[in-house]
Design an enzyme around this catalytic site. Structure first.
Site, PDB file in Angstrom:
ATOM      1  N   SER A 136       0.831  -1.199   0.000  1.00  0.00           N
ATOM      2  CA  SER A 136       0.000   0.000   0.000  1.00  0.00           C
ATOM      3  C   SER A 136       0.866   1.249   0.000  1.00  0.00           C
ATOM      4  O   SER A 136       2.024   1.210   0.408  1.00  0.00           O
ATOM      5  CB  SER A 136      -0.899   0.003   1.250  1.00  0.00           C
ATOM      6  OG  SER A 136      -1.611   1.209   1.359  1.00  0.00           O
ATOM      7  N   HIS A 137       0.267   2.342  -0.407  1.00  0.00           N
ATOM      8  CA  HIS A 137       0.940   3.634  -0.319  1.00  0.00           C
ATOM      9  C   HIS A 137       1.013   4.119   1.123  1.00  0.00           C
ATOM     10  O   HIS A 137       1.777   5.024   1.436  1.00  0.00           O
ATOM     11  CB  HIS A 137       0.199   4.667  -1.163  1.00  0.00           C
ATOM     12  CG  HIS A 137       0.412   4.489  -2.621  1.00  0.00           C
ATOM     13  ND1 HIS A 137      -0.182   3.488  -3.356  1.00  0.00           N
ATOM     14  CD2 HIS A 137       1.178   5.181  -3.482  1.00  0.00           C
ATOM     15  CE1 HIS A 137       0.211   3.577  -4.605  1.00  0.00           C
ATOM     16  NE2 HIS A 137       1.037   4.606  -4.716  1.00  0.00           N
ATOM     17  N   SER A 138       0.227   3.530   1.992  1.00  0.00           N
ATOM     18  CA  SER A 138       0.131   3.961   3.381  1.00  0.00           C
ATOM     19  C   SER A 138       0.507   2.821   4.324  1.00  0.00           C
ATOM     20  O   SER A 138      -0.113   1.754   4.289  1.00  0.00           O
ATOM     21  CB  SER A 138      -1.309   4.403   3.670  1.00  0.00           C
ATOM     22  OG  SER A 138      -1.543   4.490   5.052  1.00  0.00           O
TER      23      SER A 138
END
Length: 124
Positions: free
Chosen positions: A8-10
């Site tokens: 994920s980007h997060s």
């Protein structure tokens, strides 16, 4: 058992999705979060994904589940035919379906197929 890596980007999103999947599928399922960059910011990191793959790889294969955009490109860099595969699935639904299948000790192809089936899940 097949391992799962959530890309994920997060970091927070990946970690929470891992917690949800473990809560539903069981703590024995080898799941790892590979979210964000090394500096804690938003983005993706090949190094973090590689580290997560090593952490969950028990010899039965690893499914990478990316959230969107560049996380897909990052995950595809690590594909290895028959060993590390990328699932083109909804992030949460695909994760849960794959984790349940992995927890039932399904082989890599079946874990991937279970994740892919999540594309057809309806809520209403």
């Amino acid at each position: 058992m097949v391992g799962l890596v959530l890309v994920s980007h997060s970091a927070g999103l990946a970690a929470e999705a891992v917690a949800l999947a473990k809560g539903i599928a069981g703590a024995q399922v080898p799941l790892a979060a590979a979210g964000g960059r090394e500096d804690g910011g938003l983005g993706t990191s090949v190094d973090l994904v590689e580290e997560a793959v090593r952490a969950v790889d028990q010899g039965d294969g690893v499914v990478l589940i990316p959230d969107l955009g560049s996380s897909v490109l990052t995950a595809r860099l690590l594909e290895e035919d028959g060993r590390v595969v990328v699932a083109d699935v909804p992030f949460v639904e695909g994760t849960i379906a794959a984790a349940v299948a992995a927890g039932a000790d399904a082989p890599l192809a079946d874990v991937l197929a279970s994740a892919e089936e999540s594309r057809t899940f309806r809520k209403l």
